[in-house]
Scaffold this active site. Structure first.
Site, PDB file in Angstrom:
ATOM      1  N   CYS A 163      38.444  45.589  44.690  1.00 58.22           N
ATOM      2  CA  CYS A 163      39.372  44.860  45.307  1.00 58.22           C
ATOM      3  C   CYS A 163      40.688  45.351  45.982  1.00 58.22           C
ATOM      4  CB  CYS A 163      39.521  43.611  44.738  1.00 58.22           C
ATOM      5  SG  CYS A 163      40.075  42.006  45.553  1.00 58.22           S
TER       6      CYS A 163
ATOM      7  N   HIS B 181      34.350  41.662  41.755  1.00 58.57           N
ATOM      8  CA  HIS B 181      34.845  41.604  40.563  1.00 58.57           C
ATOM      9  C   HIS B 181      33.821  41.964  39.461  1.00 58.57           C
ATOM     10  CE1 HIS B 181      38.845  41.545  42.066  1.00 58.57           C
ATOM     11  NE2 HIS B 181      38.610  40.517  42.685  1.00 58.57           N
TER      12      HIS B 181
ATOM     13  N   GLU C 180      34.511  43.014  36.549  1.00 60.89           N
ATOM     14  CA  GLU C 180      35.442  43.072  35.265  1.00 60.89           C
ATOM     15  C   GLU C 180      35.440  41.451  35.075  1.00 60.89           C
ATOM     16  OE1 GLU C 180      36.382  43.433  38.361  1.00 60.89           O
ATOM     17  OE2 GLU C 180      38.583  43.078  38.586  1.00 60.89           O
TER      18      GLU C 180
END
Ligand SMILES: Nc1ncnc2c1ncn2[C@@H]1O[C@H](COP(=O)(O)OP(=O)(O)O)[C@@H](O)[C@H]1O
Lengths: 229, 80, 593, 80
Positions: free
Chosen positions: A86, A203, A205
C-alpha cells in the site's frame, strides 16, 4: 525468518503486518524508525501501509527520501527481499525500486473493501504458496492505488513476468468489474526484475485469520518463511 | 525572495482528478468546458538573494522532491 | 517562578495597545447577557480586560458551561460497579475485565460541518480522538452519526460528500477503523446538519490519565501544533478592532492535520508509558482557555500562563487570540518537576512543538502574562461556582393520538411497497459511505458495517471483543420525546445484545434546537426523562456525552436528536453472531412481542 | 480558449501540506526554505470565444466547484 518493518511518521499498518508476521513465524519483527540508516541484518524488509508524512505532496514522496530508504535501496541491490504494501508500494516506486507510479483512484474516493486478486505467477519468494491463476480474496484500503506506467514499461513488465497480482472478478475474470481503482491492466502488484522486491496495494496482512477478513493472505507470509528460513 | 513552482502532469499521463473536475463542471451546467488538467502550485519563501543561485537550488528541490519527473513537469518562477 | 506570584496578584492587568473600551455591544457580541456581565463585574470587582472578557465568554458559553442542560443531565444514571469514570472528564471509562478499561465519548461538530463540510467533519473526528487518547487510551474504533437534509435539497449532495470525505480523511490517516454509525435524511436538517463522532479506546485500568492538576510549581507544558487564528471565538468585531490589519486577522475555519494528530497520539502514548505526567487535557473548544482553566479548577489550584511562550503559527498574534484560538492538534500537560527534558525529547522525536508555558500556583487565580506584563488575572473558583445555570421554562410534548391501524390502507402491490422502502434514502444501503472509511485497519474488526446490528472489534489480540453502536430515531423523539428517548436507549441495548455482547454503558449526544423556546426545552427534558428511565431499567449508565443546542435555521428547529452511543463486551469473540445469512436452509425465527 | 485557475488557501488558514513540504525540504538540505504554501492549479479548455463571458463563467465555476471560498481564494487567467 528475521523480518524488519519500517516505521515512518504517519505509518499506520505497521502493527498489522507485524502481527501477521508474528502469527506465522512466532517471533516479533524488528521495528525500524525512518531515521535509522543502519539497522540489524534481516531476511526480509517490509515497507508497511499508512500515510507517511501525511501523504502530503505525493504519496510516498517524502518517505522515499528518508535515511532508512537509502539503506533499503542498498540492501535491495544486494538482494535482500523487500515487501512493500500500500503506502509502502507508493514509497518504493517513488524511491525507484519498482517501475510505475500510483495515482489517485479513478473515482477519486478512498476505497476500503474486499477485492479478488488473480495470482499471476507462483515463481517468486512471495507467491510460491499460491498457484498461478488462483483467485484470492484480500482487502484494499487506499485513495491512491491506481497503478500507472507507460506502454514500454508495461510491455517489459508483462514480457518478463513481473506482474504479481491483478484485480479480478470472484470467478477470476480480469475486467473492469473487479478493478477497485482504475489501475492500468488491472495491476494490483508488481515485482522488480529479480523478483526480490514486490509492491502491492492490497493488504494480505489483514487477511490472515478466518474471523477477521478471511485467511487468503496468510500463504504469502508462509511462503516467505519457507523461502527465507 | 519568493518563488512559485508549478507542477503539472506530463502530456499523455492520465489525470483522473482533472477528468472528474471536467465531468462535474459539465454536469453542473458548464457544457463549454472541455479538457481539464489539475496540477500543483507551490509558493516558497527563500532566504536567498542571488537569483541565479535561487533558481539552481529550486531546480534541485523540484527534481529531488517537489515533482516526480517520471510523470510530472515543473516550472519555476521567482517573484520579488 | 511563583516567587513573583504574590506581587503578581496585586497588579492590575496592563491594557494592550489599541485595546477597545468594553461597550454593551462588545459584551453582547461575546454572547453574554447584561445579567451575565453583571456577574462578571461582581467576580472581578472591576471592568475586565478584553482577554478576560473573552475568557468569561468562552467558559460561560452553552458549549462549555452546559448552562441550559446541566439541571437535566443530572437526572441520567451514571453509576454501576463497572463504571470507573462517569461524566465530568474528557471521556467516560468502564472496566471490561482483565485489567482493561474501555474509554469512550461522542461529540458533535454540527455547525462547523455545515460551513465547511470536509474540515468541519474532519476536525470533529480529531477532537473526539483527542478526548479519548488524552486519558491514556489507544483508540480502537470510531463511529459517526450523521443527519442531513432532504436528498433533493440543492446543498445536500455537497454536504454529504464533504462530511463523509472529511470523516474518512481524518480517521483513515490516523489508522483508526471507522466501524459503524448511522445516516438519515430529513428536510428539518436542510439548514443544520448533524455530525456526531464517537471514539472508543482501550487502556490498562491502572494507567488512566485525568485532567486535574496537582503540585504547586509544576510546569505547564504545551505540545502539538502551533497556535494560529483558527476559529477564534465568535466575537468578530472585537477581534478586528483589536488589530491593525483586519483582513489578515479574520477568524477562520479550523483546518485539521491528521498527520500531526497521529504523531501527537504516538508521542502522548509514549510519554504516558513513562511516569512523568501529573495531568493532561486536550485543547478542544475554547482551546487554551478551557484546558488551562479546567485543569486548575479541578485541582483546586491557580495557574500562570506566559502567553508569549506559546508556539505561534502567525505573526502579530495577541493574548486575546492566543487564549481563544481553536487551532487543532494541541495538548496541555502538567509534568512532574524536573522531567521537562525527558518529555521534550519524546515530542521532538515526533517533530512536534513543545514549550513550557507556565506553572501551577496555590492562588486559585488564572494569571496571564505577556512579555512580562500581566494582561489577565481572574479568580478561578467563582468563575465555576458563579457560572450561570438556567432552569429554562419547558412544556412537555403531549402524547400524540393513537393511530388506528385499520385506517392505514393495505398496500395494493407488496412488491412495489417493498422496493419503495428499500430504496428510500434512510433504509438504502450505506455501503457507499463506509467503503470510504477504512474499517479493517488494526486487523480486529470481527463484525463489519452491515454485517451485524452492532460493530464488533477484538481487544488487543485476545479473545475479548467490544460491541458498539449508535442509535436514534428522531421522528419518534419528535412525536413524543420521552418515548423516543427511551426507544433510542432500548435500540442501542438491543443492537449490542444482538451480536452476542453484554451491554455496559452509554455515551450520548443531545442535539436540539433553541432551549429558550419552552417547547424545545420540553423536548430536551422529555428525551432525558425517557433516556434516564430506560438506562435505569437496563442498568445501562451514561458515562459521557455532549450537548449541542441552538440547531435551528431561521427559527426552524431540527428534529430532536438524542444520539445514543453504546458499548458492550463479549468474552469470547468466536461466539459472536452477525446478521448475514450464511447458509441456505436455516430456519428464521421471530421473537419478542 | 484556454484558462488557468489558481486556488490558494486564504492567509491564516493552516496549510498542513505546505508545512510538511517545508519541513522535508529543510531536512533534505535546503535550510534556506522558509514558509511553504501549496495550492491547486487548474487548466481548462473552454469552448467560448468571448473573453468577458468566459471570465464570468469561470468565476461562477470557481465559486460553485473549483474553490471553497470559506478557506480558499482563487484567481483566473485567460490564455489565447
Ligand atoms: N448529554 C450528556 N450526557 C452525559 N454527560 C454529558 C452530556 N453532555 C456532556 N456530558 C459530560 O459533561 C462533560 C463535559 O462535556 P464536554 O464539554 O463535551 O467535554 P470536553 O469539552 O472536555 O470535551 C463531559 O464529561 C461529558 O461527558
Amino acid at each position: 525468518m528475521k523480518a524488519a518493518v519500517l516505521v515512518f511518521p504517519g505509518s499506520n499498518r505497521e502493527g498489522d503486518v507485524a502481527q501477521a508476521i508474528e502469527l506465522v513465524t512466532g517471533r516479533k519483527p524488528q521495528m525500524v524508525w525512518h531515521g535509522d540508516g543502519d539497522f540489524e541484518k534481516t531476511d526480509l524488509i517490509v515497507v508497511p501501509g499508512g500515510f507517511s508524512y501525511g501523504d502530503y505532496l505525493r504519496c510516498g514522496a517524502m518517505a522515499a527520501l528518508s535515511p532508512v530508504m537509502a539503506e533499503v535501496k542498498k540492501r535491495a541491490a544486494q538482494g535482500v527481499p523487500v515487501l512493500a504494501i500500500c503506502n509502502g508500494f507508493q514509497i518504493v516506486t517513488e524511491a525507484g525500486l519498482l517501475p510505475g507510479t500510483l495515482m489517485r483512484n479513478a473515482h477519486l474516493k478512498f476505497v476500503c473493501s474486499d477485492v479478488h486478486l488473480k495470482v499471476e505467477t507462483s515463481q517468486s519468494l512471495f507467491t510460491n504458496r499460491y498457484q498461478a491463476g488462483q483467485v484470492i480474496r484480500v482487502p484494499v484500503a487506499h485513495a491512491e492505488g491506481n497503478y500507472f506506467a507507460d506502454q514500454d514499461t508495461l510491455k517489459r513488465l508483462e514480457d518478463r513476468g513481473q506482474i504479481a497480482f491483478r484485480y479480478c472478478a470472484p470467478d477470476g475474470t480480469v475486467d473492469g468489474t473487479g478493478n477497485p481503482n482504475g489501475s492500468i491492466r488491472n495491476i494490483a502488484g508488481v515485482f522488480n526484475e529479480t523478483k526480490t522486491v514486490m509492491g502491492l496495494m492490497p493488504h494480505p496482512e489483514n487477511a490472515v485469520e478466518p474471523m477477521f477478513g478471511g485467511s487468503d493472505g496468510k500463504a504469502l507470509f508462509e511462503g516467505l518463511v519457507e523461502a527465507l528460513t | 525572495m519568493k518563488a512559485r513552482v508549478h507542477v503539472t502532469l506530463k502530456n499523455g499521463v492520465l489525470d483522473p482528478q482533472g477528468k472528474a473536475i471536467g465531468h462535474s463542471l459539465n454536469r453542473l451546467g458548464f457544457p463549454e468546458v472541455g479538457d481539464v488538467r489539475q496540477g500543483k502550485f507551490i509558493e516558497l519563501e527563500l532566504d536567498e538573494t542571488d537569483k541565479a543561485k535561487a533558481k539552481a537550488r529550486l531546480d534541485e528541490m523540484c527534481r529531488k522532491l517537489l515533482a516526480n519527473t517520471v510523470i510530472e513537469n515543473y516550472s519555476i518562477e521567482l517573484v520579488g | 517562578m511563583s516567587g513573583n506570584g504574590v506581587s503578581v496578584e496585586k497588579n492590575p492587568p496592563v491594557k494592550l495597545p489599541n485595546e477597545p473600551v468594553i461597550t454593551p455591544q462588545i459584551v453582547a457580541e461575546h454572547g453574554l447577557s447584561p445579567e451575565e456581565y453583571q456577574r462578571v463585574l461582581a467576580i472581578m470587582g472591576r471592568t475586565p480586560t478584553m482577554v478576560e472578557l473573552g475568557i468569561f465568554s468562552a467558559m460561560w458559553s452553552e458549549h462549555c458551561s452546559y448552562k441550559s442542560s446541566k439541571v437535566w443531565l443530572k437526572k441520567l444514571p451514571t453509576k454501576a460497579p463497572w463504571v470507573i469514570q462517569g461524566p465530568g472528564e474528557n471521556a467516560g471509562v468502564i472496566d471490561i475485565g482483565d485489567g482493561q478499561a474501555a474509554i469512550f465519548k461522542m461529540e458533535s461538530h454540527n455547525h462547523p460541518s455545515y460551513i465547511e463540510p470536509y474540515q468541519g467533519a474532519a476536525t470533529g473526528v480529531g477532537g473526539i480522538l483527542r478526548d479519548v487518547f488524552t486519558m491514556g487510551a489507544r483508540p480502537i474504533a470510531n463511529l459517526n452519526a450523521l443527519r442531513f437534509g432532504d436528498p433533493a435539497h440543492p446543498k445536500t449532495r455537497h454536504l454529504v460528500s464533504g462530511v463523509v470525505a472529511g470523516i474518512g480523511g481524518y480517521g483513515n490517516c490516523m489508522g483508526i477503523p471507522t466501524v459503524g454509525g448511522e445516516t438519515n435524511f430529513h428536510a428539518a436538517y436542510n439548514g443544520n446538519i448533524l455530525v456526531n463522532a464517537m471514539t472508543v479506546g482501550i487502556a490498562p485500568t491502572d494507567r488512566i490519565f485525568y485532567a486535574a492538576a496537582a503540585g504547586v510549581g509544576n510546569p505547564l507544558v504545551y505540545v502539538g501544533s502551533k497556535t494560529g487564528r483558527d476559529g477564534i471565538h465568535g466575537a468578530t468585531m472585537a477581534s478586528t478592532e483589536f488589530s491593525e490589519d483586519s483582513e489578515e486577522k479574520r477568524p477562520t475555519v479550523q483546518v485539521g492535520d491528521p498527520f500531526v494528530e497521529k504523531l501527537l497520539l504516538e508521542a502522548c502514548l509514549e510519554l504516558m508509558a513513562t511516569d512523568v505526567i501529573v495531568a493532561i487535557q486536550d485543547m478542544g473548544a475554547a482551546g487554551l482557555t478551557s484546558s488551562s482553566f479546567e485543569m486548575a479548577a479541578k485541582g483546586g489550584l491557580g495557574v500562570i500562563v506566559e502567553l508569549d511562550k506559546v508556539p505561534m503559527r502567525e505573526t502579530g498574534m495577541n493574548p486575546y487570540e492566543l487564549m481563544l484560538s481553536e487551532s487543532q492538534e494541541r495538548m496541555l500537560i502538567v509534568l512532574k518537576p524536573g522531567t521537562e527534558e525527558q518529555a521534550r525529547k519524546i515530542f521532538e522525536k515526533w517533530e512536534l512543538d513543545f514549550a513550557v508555558i507556565g506553572h501551577l500556583t496555590d492562588t486559585e487565580r488564572m494569571v496571564l502574562s505577556w512579555h512580562g506584563d500581566i494582561v489577565g488575572n481572574i479568580p478561578i473558583p467563582p468563575l465555576v461556582t458563579e457560572a450561570p445555570v438556567y432552569e429554562r421554562p419547558w412544556t412537555l410534548t403531549p402524547l400524540p393520538a393513537v393511530l388506528d391501524a385499520a385506517s392505514v390502507p393495505v398496500p395494493k402491490d407488496w412488491r412495489a411497497s417493498l422496493l419503495a422502502l428499500m430504496s428510500c434514502p434512510d433504509l438504502a444501503s450505506k455501503s457507499w459511505i463506509w467503503h470510504q472509511y477504512d474499517h479493517l485497519i488494526m486487523g480486529n474488526t470481527a463484525i463489519r458495517p452491515q454485517d451485524g446490528d452492532a460493530a464488533l472489534v477484538r481487544v488487543n489480540g485476545g479473545h475479548k471483543g467490544l460491541a458498539m453502536t449508535s442509535d436514534c430515531t428522531p421522528r419518534y423523539v419528535q412525536a413524543h420525546p420521552e418515548t423516543g428517548g427511551r426507544q433510542a436507549v432500548a435500540e442501542a441495548w438491543r443492537n449490542i445484545t444482538a451480536v452476542g455482547a453484554r451491554p455496559l454503558a452509554v455515551t450520548d449526544n443531545m442535539n436540539f434546537g433553541n432551549p429558550q423556546k419552552p417547547e424545545i426545552m420540553g423536548q430536551f427534558a422529555g428525551a432525558i426523562m425517557g433516556m434516564a428511565e430506560a438506562c435505569k431499567v437496563l442498568d445501562f449508565p451514561v458515562v459521557s456525552g455532549n450537548v449541542s443546542l441552538y440547531n435551528e435555521t431561521e427559527g426552524r428547529p431540527i428534529l430532536p436528536t438524542p444520539t445514543i452511543g453504546a458499548v458492550g463486551v463479549i468474552e469470547d469473540i468466536a461466539k459472536a453472531v452477525g446478521s448475514r445469512l450464511t447458509q441456505a436452509g436455516l430456519g428464521i425465527v421471530l421473537i419478542g412481542e
